[in-house]
Write a protein that holds these residues in place. Sequence first.
Motif, mmCIF file in Angstrom:
data_model
loop_
_atom_site.group_PDB
_atom_site.id
_atom_site.type_symbol
_atom_site.label_atom_id
_atom_site.label_comp_id
_atom_site.label_asym_id
_atom_site.label_seq_id
_atom_site.Cartn_x
_atom_site.Cartn_y
_atom_site.Cartn_z
ATOM 1 N N ASN A 184 58.256 35.391 4.581
ATOM 2 C CA ASN A 184 58.662 34.107 3.858
ATOM 3 C C ASN A 184 58.860 32.957 5.265
ATOM 4 O OD1 ASN A 184 58.719 33.874 0.921
ATOM 5 N ND2 ASN A 184 59.848 35.824 1.727
ATOM 6 N N ASN A 185 59.161 33.485 6.354
ATOM 7 C CA ASN A 185 59.640 32.533 7.461
ATOM 8 C C ASN A 185 58.704 32.591 8.557
ATOM 9 O OD1 ASN A 185 61.695 32.786 5.498
ATOM 10 N ND2 ASN A 185 63.152 31.861 6.896
ATOM 11 N N VAL A 186 58.048 33.671 8.780
ATOM 12 C CA VAL A 186 57.127 33.911 9.985
ATOM 13 C C VAL A 186 55.604 33.645 9.622
ATOM 14 C CG1 VAL A 186 56.633 35.466 11.729
ATOM 15 C CG2 VAL A 186 58.894 35.627 10.654
ATOM 16 N N THR A 187 55.105 32.967 10.617
ATOM 17 C CA THR A 187 53.819 32.347 10.523
ATOM 18 C C THR A 187 52.759 32.916 11.494
ATOM 19 O OG1 THR A 187 54.554 30.291 9.355
ATOM 20 C CG2 THR A 187 52.280 30.159 10.090
ATOM 21 N N GLU A 188 51.651 33.117 11.073
ATOM 22 C CA GLU A 188 50.505 33.562 12.061
ATOM 23 C C GLU A 188 50.333 32.539 13.256
ATOM 24 O OE1 GLU A 188 49.210 36.705 12.304
ATOM 25 O OE2 GLU A 188 50.610 37.305 10.742
ATOM 26 N N HIS A 189 50.087 33.229 14.272
ATOM 27 C CA HIS A 189 49.803 32.467 15.818
ATOM 28 C C HIS A 189 48.432 32.786 16.079
ATOM 29 C CE1 HIS A 189 50.869 30.867 19.757
ATOM 30 N NE2 HIS A 189 52.053 30.635 19.224
ATOM 31 N N LYS A 190 47.949 31.672 17.060
ATOM 32 C CA LYS A 190 46.418 31.826 17.516
ATOM 33 C C LYS A 190 46.608 32.901 18.555
ATOM 34 C CE LYS A 190 47.083 28.271 21.212
ATOM 35 N NZ LYS A 190 46.341 26.986 21.413
ATOM 36 N N VAL A 191 47.561 33.231 19.240
ATOM 37 C CA VAL A 191 47.669 34.210 20.357
ATOM 38 C C VAL A 191 48.182 35.412 19.827
ATOM 39 C CG1 VAL A 191 48.676 34.976 22.579
ATOM 40 C CG2 VAL A 191 48.006 32.248 22.023
ATOM 41 N N VAL A 215 58.143 30.915 13.902
ATOM 42 C CA VAL A 215 59.311 31.287 13.202
ATOM 43 C C VAL A 215 60.114 30.136 12.604
ATOM 44 C CG1 VAL A 215 61.732 32.609 12.887
ATOM 45 C CG2 VAL A 215 59.844 33.511 14.489
ATOM 46 N N THR A 216 60.098 29.931 11.177
ATOM 47 C CA THR A 216 60.648 28.824 10.562
ATOM 48 C C THR A 216 62.184 29.031 10.365
ATOM 49 O OG1 THR A 216 58.783 28.231 9.589
ATOM 50 C CG2 THR A 216 60.826 27.240 8.672
ATOM 51 N N LEU A 217 63.147 28.261 10.702
ATOM 52 C CA LEU A 217 64.563 27.987 10.742
ATOM 53 C C LEU A 217 64.976 27.299 9.442
ATOM 54 C CD1 LEU A 217 64.028 28.519 13.444
ATOM 55 C CD2 LEU A 217 66.182 27.615 14.483
ATOM 56 N N SER A 218 65.468 28.098 8.443
ATOM 57 C CA SER A 218 65.568 27.451 7.092
ATOM 58 C C SER A 218 66.913 26.302 7.342
ATOM 59 C CB SER A 218 65.970 28.420 6.138
ATOM 60 O OG SER A 218 66.278 27.858 4.722
ATOM 61 N N LEU A 219 66.947 25.114 6.745
ATOM 62 C CA LEU A 219 68.094 24.315 6.848
ATOM 63 C C LEU A 219 68.410 23.898 5.306
ATOM 64 C CD1 LEU A 219 67.070 21.802 9.369
ATOM 65 C CD2 LEU A 219 68.424 23.861 9.792
ATOM 66 N N LYS A 220 68.380 25.282 4.654
ATOM 67 C CA LYS A 220 68.545 25.010 3.035
ATOM 68 C C LYS A 220 69.633 25.971 2.683
ATOM 69 C CE LYS A 220 64.707 22.162 3.244
ATOM 70 N NZ LYS A 220 63.834 22.439 2.785
ATOM 71 N N ARG A 221 70.825 25.520 2.826
ATOM 72 C CA ARG A 221 71.932 26.224 2.305
ATOM 73 C C ARG A 221 72.700 25.146 1.510
ATOM 74 N NH1 ARG A 221 75.266 27.672 7.832
ATOM 75 N NH2 ARG A 221 76.451 29.221 6.256
ATOM 76 N N ARG A 222 73.200 26.030 0.273
ATOM 77 C CA ARG A 222 73.797 25.568 -0.791
ATOM 78 C C ARG A 222 75.095 24.328 -0.292
ATOM 79 N NH1 ARG A 222 74.349 29.545 -4.028
ATOM 80 N NH2 ARG A 222 76.445 29.776 -3.997
ATOM 81 N N VAL A 258 61.857 30.242 2.605
ATOM 82 C CA VAL A 258 60.954 29.308 2.910
ATOM 83 C C VAL A 258 59.523 29.112 2.059
ATOM 84 C CG1 VAL A 258 59.288 28.165 4.815
ATOM 85 C CG2 VAL A 258 61.535 29.117 5.338
ATOM 86 N N GLY A 259 59.277 28.299 1.537
ATOM 87 C CA GLY A 259 57.971 27.947 0.634
ATOM 88 C C GLY A 259 58.452 28.408 -0.933
ATOM 89 N N THR A 260 59.453 28.833 -1.190
ATOM 90 C CA THR A 260 60.135 29.064 -2.530
ATOM 91 C C THR A 260 60.760 27.937 -3.344
ATOM 92 O OG1 THR A 260 62.081 30.043 -2.096
ATOM 93 C CG2 THR A 260 60.236 31.415 -1.578
ATOM 94 N N LEU A 261 61.001 28.213 -4.397
ATOM 95 C CA LEU A 261 61.864 27.268 -5.285
ATOM 96 C C LEU A 261 63.035 26.705 -4.596
ATOM 97 C CD1 LEU A 261 62.142 25.888 -8.132
ATOM 98 C CD2 LEU A 261 63.468 28.126 -8.667
ATOM 99 N N ASN A 262 63.699 27.622 -3.695
ATOM 100 C CA ASN A 262 64.985 27.226 -3.278
ATOM 101 C C ASN A 262 64.818 26.370 -1.808
ATOM 102 O OD1 ASN A 262 66.814 27.679 -4.686
ATOM 103 N ND2 ASN A 262 67.834 29.517 -3.985
ATOM 104 N N ASP A 263 63.550 26.491 -1.355
ATOM 105 C CA ASP A 263 63.337 25.635 -0.231
ATOM 106 C C ASP A 263 63.139 23.917 -0.548
ATOM 107 O OD1 ASP A 263 62.585 25.189 2.654
ATOM 108 O OD2 ASP A 263 60.410 25.582 2.457
#
Length: 550
Positions: A325-332, A338-345, A407-412
Amino acid sequence: MYRYDTYDQTLVDERVVQFRDQMERHLSGRLGEEEFRPLRLQNGLYIQKHAPMLRIAIPYGMLSGPQLRRLGEITRRYDRGYAHFTTRQNLQLNWPKLEDVPQILGDLAEVQMHAIQTSGNCIRNTTSDQFAGIAADEVEDPRPWCELIRQWSTLHPEFAFLPRKFKIAVSGASADRAAIQVHDIGLRLWHDDQGELRVKVLAGGGLGRTPMIAETVREDLPWRHLLTYLEACVRVYNQFGRRDNKFKARIKILVKALGIEEFRRRVDAEWVHLKDGPQTLTQAAVDAARTHFVEPERRTVSDDAIAAFEKLRADNRAFSRFVTNNVTEHKVPGYKAVTLSLKRREHAPGDVTADQLDAIANLAERYSFGEVRVTHEQNLVLSDVPVDEVEALWGELEALGMANPTVGTLNDIICCPGGDYCGLANAVSIPIAQAIQERFEDLDFLYDIGPLDLNISGCMNACGHHHVGHIGILGVDKKGEEYYQVSLGGSSTDDTSLGKILGPSFFREDVPEVIDKVLQVYVAQRHEDERFLDTYRRIGHKPFKERVYA
């Protein structure tokens, strides 16, 4: 990332001196509010519900370690120890004192930051893909082009007082992650069969009170003419855009009223006076912009390290969820974003504390060449992490509360500050987001639901982009009481669509239950591996409405 030259630094320093004088004259009574208002707005300073709000520019969403630390210092000294990242890749301070703002701007200038044109009826901060320059599907790095637009538009004397604010977004990848179809101007970079760079120009998109999807003005603009053609577009808007009604003043209203053919004709007529003029881009100018975005000296990551990363992902369920959910492919090969989530209750979506800003700066310098990106979803990205360091980074993010594998889910959830801060809001937004996060906190359920964008706005200005959420929530006022309107079917990617209102609005406490009923229909009706948006488009609005209002 971009580093100021002498010209940049001089401009920003002089702007600080200028605004300090304007503030002193205002506070002493020599500059009235009506005269001061446009001056403060073009320096990012609003007067909000409880206190002034200062919006700080983060051009195309890129920050360095020293800039993050300075933002941490500023939030401690001048605010309440936290700040808020917006959907426009900027950062807002919600509690600065009016008299402190010139000094804040001075502190920002020392680390090559500013608040110029983050508000007011001018060309705002140009935005782009948070994975610009590293995306595996990228056709052209949009950052140098964003920088050229920034230099062209900053303090442009002709466009200081447009009919309304003006926003530009640029995408250079095969997948649009910059929402170019809902901007005043959207630009798509592509290559023709000869490998020549071309630009698709869209105009007339936007959200707010009258949401619209942009239309194509020019399909294949040669790159050399980018700035002159943009100038022609903005000139037409500046001349013919309405100034008698702020609700009808955006370029989308003009494009709709004229029709795209007539708008294009007027732009082309204006362009005749600009084409091949002094603002025509040269290869040297583009190359100079590109030199500000130097590739980092990445070490080679061995095949063994890549294999070990994949094995850890297979063996460790918690780590696997984070990577999925939080790691995305890179060209290299061997690197990830890596996405850092700023979504805490316990915090509003997009909020970050001063201590967290310091910690993120440390992580950026340790794991990602000192660079951080701000996303349109109000998260942060470390753009260049070797795969053999992802596990260590994950552990540190867990300790900071930024490793939520959602990341990318309902809670994001994307969410504006709403009535808790904004004087324009009809209703609060943050408590709605927190109530939904609490209702749907089970990770297995979130993963079963799959990718889903839920966006919340506290008023029709749509700072939370509710129109383009798969599920959108809008706060409305009914005789002094807060209600919430739900829409379905929006999207901000290549298949851009505007959500359709479900029906009459709901009480605040009913919103999580409404979302639950919507999801029940999706689960019951979906085909295998079908996303929420796909199911909605296949079965239509009616089944959801019948279930919710049964």
